[in-house]
Enzyme design. Structure first.
Site, PDB file in Angstrom:
ATOM      1  N   GLY A 168       0.798  -1.222   0.000  1.00  0.00           N
ATOM      2  CA  GLY A 168       0.000   0.000   0.000  1.00  0.00           C
ATOM      3  C   GLY A 168       0.830   1.270   0.000  1.00  0.00           C
ATOM      4  N   GLN A 169       0.129   2.397   0.082  1.00  0.00           N
ATOM      5  CA  GLN A 169       0.802   3.697  -0.034  1.00  0.00           C
ATOM      6  C   GLN A 169       1.815   3.890   1.095  1.00  0.00           C
ATOM      7  OE1 GLN A 169      -1.473   7.229   0.745  1.00  0.00           O
ATOM      8  NE2 GLN A 169      -0.183   8.532  -0.521  1.00  0.00           N
ATOM      9  N   ASP A 223       1.322  -8.902   2.377  1.00  0.00           N
ATOM     10  CA  ASP A 223       0.160  -8.223   1.797  1.00  0.00           C
ATOM     11  C   ASP A 223      -0.690  -9.304   1.137  1.00  0.00           C
ATOM     12  OD1 ASP A 223      -1.559  -6.412   0.114  1.00  0.00           O
ATOM     13  OD2 ASP A 223      -0.175  -4.918   0.880  1.00  0.00           O
ATOM     14  N   ARG A 259      -1.656  -8.801  -1.900  1.00  0.00           N
ATOM     15  CA  ARG A 259      -1.200  -8.741  -3.300  1.00  0.00           C
ATOM     16  C   ARG A 259       0.316  -8.523  -3.316  1.00  0.00           C
ATOM     17  NH1 ARG A 259      -2.009  -2.629  -4.398  1.00  0.00           N
ATOM     18  NH2 ARG A 259      -2.587  -2.051  -2.297  1.00  0.00           N
ATOM     19  N   ASP A 318      -3.036 -12.877   4.471  1.00  0.00           N
ATOM     20  CA  ASP A 318      -4.289 -12.143   4.683  1.00  0.00           C
ATOM     21  C   ASP A 318      -4.487 -11.982   6.189  1.00  0.00           C
ATOM     22  OD1 ASP A 318      -6.822 -11.171   4.834  1.00  0.00           O
ATOM     23  OD2 ASP A 318      -7.759 -12.738   3.608  1.00  0.00           O
ATOM     24  N   TYR A 348     -15.345   5.054   7.535  1.00  0.00           N
ATOM     25  CA  TYR A 348     -13.903   5.008   7.785  1.00  0.00           C
ATOM     26  C   TYR A 348     -13.577   5.686   9.117  1.00  0.00           C
ATOM     27  CZ  TYR A 348      -8.935   5.964   6.808  1.00  0.00           C
ATOM     28  OH  TYR A 348      -7.572   6.054   6.857  1.00  0.00           O
TER      29      TYR A 348
HETATM   30  N1  SER Z   1      -6.251   9.915   3.464  1.00  0.00           N
HETATM   31  C1  SER Z   1      -7.359   9.232   4.061  1.00  0.00           C
HETATM   32  C2  SER Z   1      -8.548   9.266   3.195  1.00  0.00           C
HETATM   33  O1  SER Z   1      -8.699  10.208   2.468  1.00  0.00           O
HETATM   34  C3  SER Z   1      -7.677   9.847   5.384  1.00  0.00           C
HETATM   35  O2  SER Z   1      -6.975   9.206   6.373  1.00  0.00           O
HETATM   36  O3  SER Z   1      -9.350   8.397   3.278  1.00  0.00           O
END
Ligand code: SER
Length: 319
Positions: free
Chosen positions: A12-13, A35, A37, A53, A143
């Site tokens: 990921g990022q 990961d 992937r 996973d 989120y």
């Molecule tokens: N960068 C994230 C998002 O935009 C926030 O933590 O979901």
């Protein structure tokens, strides 16, 4: 004592850069990248990489015991925009992964855990400018709700089981190595690719939408400094506010124009505008500064310069 570090979400990022930073500190062979992937060549060729996973509890515990893991970085998550499309699945993934790690860590005695929280824990009732460490938190995104619940669980496991869990409320993260995906702050990464490729960008947020952001090198350094800090300094057991650079799409596009004068931005706000409007504009990180010495280094100009140069290189190497 030798540390064996497990990174979950190395593709990921954040993971794609944090894994390499951790390998620099603890040695390539001691940082296990995982990961669901494949990760980049930089990661798979510089040290151990396994497909894993985090929701597969059995394999996870076997892995942790087999490789004598002492620290875990849990970076896998569904970001804000994507989470709104599939709320229950996102809640399930974000919460189950954290609870699996917390409980496993308690059982096997993991020494240190890192888990990222986010500015998404705040909501429309939160003071939006210089948002304090301790304030009203009524997130209205899936989120944000999952991150706030996660913070509460981290503090609970810290207090109840003396688990050393450390966390940062990351602002929007801007990087050139791996793109984010499904986040509300992603425009601030996409814009650079589009500026180089097309000299234009259609932004999904309004021009005056100011949000807290941070350049990835600051975020990586902040994370390793937090994890290396003496335990007695870490008083916040939920998650630390961290501030980098606050700006809006118009200000960022003006900065890009200094480097690419013909660059043009247009605006076509979508559902993410509402998410952005519920988040802070700037963050007060004085608690992190005072407790473990955090300080950001990058400003908008320095970051824009590096982003444009590095992404240009990426395009050139593809030709
Ligand atoms: N960068 C994230 C998002 O935009 C926030 O933590 O979901």
């Amino acid at each position: 004592m030798k540390e064996n570090i497990l990174v979950i979400g190395s593709s990921g990022q954040i993971g794609s850069e944090l894994t390499l930073a951790l390998r620099n500190i603890y040695g390539n062979d001691n940082v296990f990248a995982t990961d669901i992937r494949e990760s980049s060549k930089e990661i798979t060729q510089s040290g151990p990489f396994h497909l894993l996973d985090v929701l597969d509890e059995k394999r996870l515990i076997h892995f942790v015991i087999r490789y004598k893991i002492t620290q875990i970085y849990l970076l896998a998550a569904v970001l804000s925009g994507n989470a709104e499309k599939l709320p229950l699945q996102a809640w399930d993934i974000n919460m189950k992964s954290l609870m699996n790690i917390l409980d496993l860590s308690r059982e096997v005695g993991i020494k240190k855990i890192f888990w990222p929280s986010s500015i998404a824990v705040f909501g429309i009732t939160t003071p939006r400018v210089n948002t304090p460490q301790l304030t009203i938190m009524e997130p209205n995104t899936v989120y944000g709700i999952s991150k706030l619940a996660g913070e509460r669980w981290c503090e609970y496991y810290n207090n109840k089981y003396n688990l050393d869990i450390r966390s940062i409320r990351y602002p929007g993260l801007i990087s050139y190595k791996t793109e984010a995906g499904g986040g509300t702050t992603d425009y601030a990464v996409e814009i650079f690719y589009s500026a180089i490729e097309k000299k234009s960008y259609e932004c999904f947020l309004k021009p005056d939408t100011t949000l807290p952001m941070m350049f990835m090198p600051d975020a990586i350094r902040g994370t390793t400094e937090l994890m290396e800090a003496e335990k007695s300094k870490i008083k916040v057991k939920s998650s630390y506010n961290l501030s980098g650079i606050s700006f809006n799409p118009e200000e960022l596009s003006n900065e890009i124009k200094k480097f690419i004068p013909e660059f043009k931005i247009t605006y076509n706000p979508d559902f993410r505008q509402k998410i952005a409007d519920s988040w802070p504009q700037s963050i007060d990180d004085s608690v992190a500064k005072n407790e473990w010495g955090w300080k950001s280094e990058y400003d908008l100009n320095k970051m824009t310069d590096i982003m444009l140069k590095e992404i240009k290189k990426k395009f050139e190497s593809k030709v």
